[in-house]
Design an enzyme around this catalytic site. Structure first.
Site, PDB file in Angstrom:
ATOM      1  N   ASP A  94     -13.704  61.046  13.264  1.00 33.36           N
ATOM      2  CA  ASP A  94     -14.097  62.492  13.601  1.00 33.36           C
ATOM      3  C   ASP A  94     -12.532  63.438  13.788  1.00 33.36           C
ATOM      4  O   ASP A  94     -11.702  63.041  14.148  1.00 33.36           O
ATOM      5  CB  ASP A  94     -14.886  62.511  14.902  1.00 33.36           C
ATOM      6  CG  ASP A  94     -16.081  62.080  14.636  1.00 33.36           C
ATOM      7  OD1 ASP A  94     -16.610  61.697  13.615  1.00 33.36           O
ATOM      8  OD2 ASP A  94     -16.683  61.808  15.488  1.00 33.36           O
ATOM      9  N   LYS A  95     -12.861  64.671  13.589  1.00 26.50           N
ATOM     10  CA  LYS A  95     -11.605  65.629  13.556  1.00 26.50           C
ATOM     11  C   LYS A  95     -11.015  65.524  14.837  1.00 26.50           C
ATOM     12  O   LYS A  95      -9.791  65.485  14.971  1.00 26.50           O
ATOM     13  CB  LYS A  95     -12.009  66.992  13.381  1.00 26.50           C
ATOM     14  CG  LYS A  95     -11.244  68.095  13.258  1.00 26.50           C
ATOM     15  CD  LYS A  95     -11.305  69.419  12.983  1.00 26.50           C
ATOM     16  CE  LYS A  95     -10.303  70.512  13.020  1.00 26.50           C
ATOM     17  NZ  LYS A  95     -10.785  71.970  12.593  1.00 26.50           N
TER      18      LYS A  95
END
Length: 238
Positions: free
Chosen positions: A105-106
């Site tokens: 995920d970012k």
């Protein structure tokens, strides 16, 4: 690998598009074994021929493997018009066909393998392979022993089946930091697992994937090539 066309050789090594490198070849900017070659179709032996562009040697790399310590704020994609990607961090890459193996995920940090080895990537990511992945998590609240056991046995994250059995190790007295080993790779899986037991992940970092362990010397955003031993172990275990 055998022989490939000169224009493909140069394009693979990031010297430009096939159209661009053909122009360079025809301008006489490329030499092979100390002789100028102006034919894009000229066949190159990647094992023995020495190719120079404007006098600089262009060594051919067929399969490349980078270990990246992914920082927060960067997306796990090959390209994006708005966001910085993990490939943007590999400043000395030569090949244009690199991609991240799986996604973080970012806002997640940690180990990410970047390569152009499609077979290895498939073996590491295939659901039936059940490759172990270890993460460090920092939680919003303390994790109870009951919740820890639930996570290890499998929890409902809204899929057809419960998550596969995992391993959870508490790391501090406050019980809000842990390591978790999972054998799947579902979307937002770690966050969904802790959410399923009424908790929230506030920091997440991947520490290992299969036999590949994040190099402690790599700061977030830093990377290095895998060693031959790391590559061999990865292929054996995958």
């Amino acid at each position: 690998m055998g022989k490939i066309r000169l224009d493909k050789y140069l394009a693979d090594m990031g010297l430009g598009t096939r159209t661009e490198v053909k122009k360079d070849i025809k301008k006489g900017r490329i030499s092979v074994n100390e002789e100028i070659v102006k034919s894009p179709e000229y066949k190159i032996d990647t094992q023995t021929d020495i190719v120079l562009a404007d006098g600089k040697e262009i060594a051919y790399e067929e399969l490349v493997y980078y270990m990246l310590n992914k920082p927060q704020g960067v997306i796990s994609a090959t390209e994006d018009r708005r966001e910085k990607t993990v490939l943007d961090l590999i400043s000395d890459k030569k090949r244009k066909d690199l991609f991240p193996v799986g996604r973080l995920d970012k806002d997640t940090e940690g180990l990410l393998l970047i390569t152009n080895d499609g077979e290895l990537a498939h073996n590491l990511l295939a659901p039936k392979k059940h490759v172990d992945k270890k993460y460090f998590v920092r939680l919003k609240t303390a994790l109870s022993e009951d919740n820890r056991k639930q996570l290890e046995e499998g929890v409902d994250i809204g899929e057809d089946k419960l998550t596969m059995p995992s391993q959870v190790f508490l790391l501090n007295k406050e019980k809000d930091e842990a390591e978790i080993i999972i054998r799947e790779g579902k979307f937002h899986q770690i966050k969904r697992m802790f959410h399923a037991v009424g908790n929230e992940v506030i920091f997440l970092k991947r520490l290992s994937m299969g036999s590949l362990v994040l190099d402690e010397n790599l700061l977030p955003g830093e990377y290095r090539l895998l060693t031959p031993e790391e590559i061999e172990r990865l292929k054996e275990n995958a």
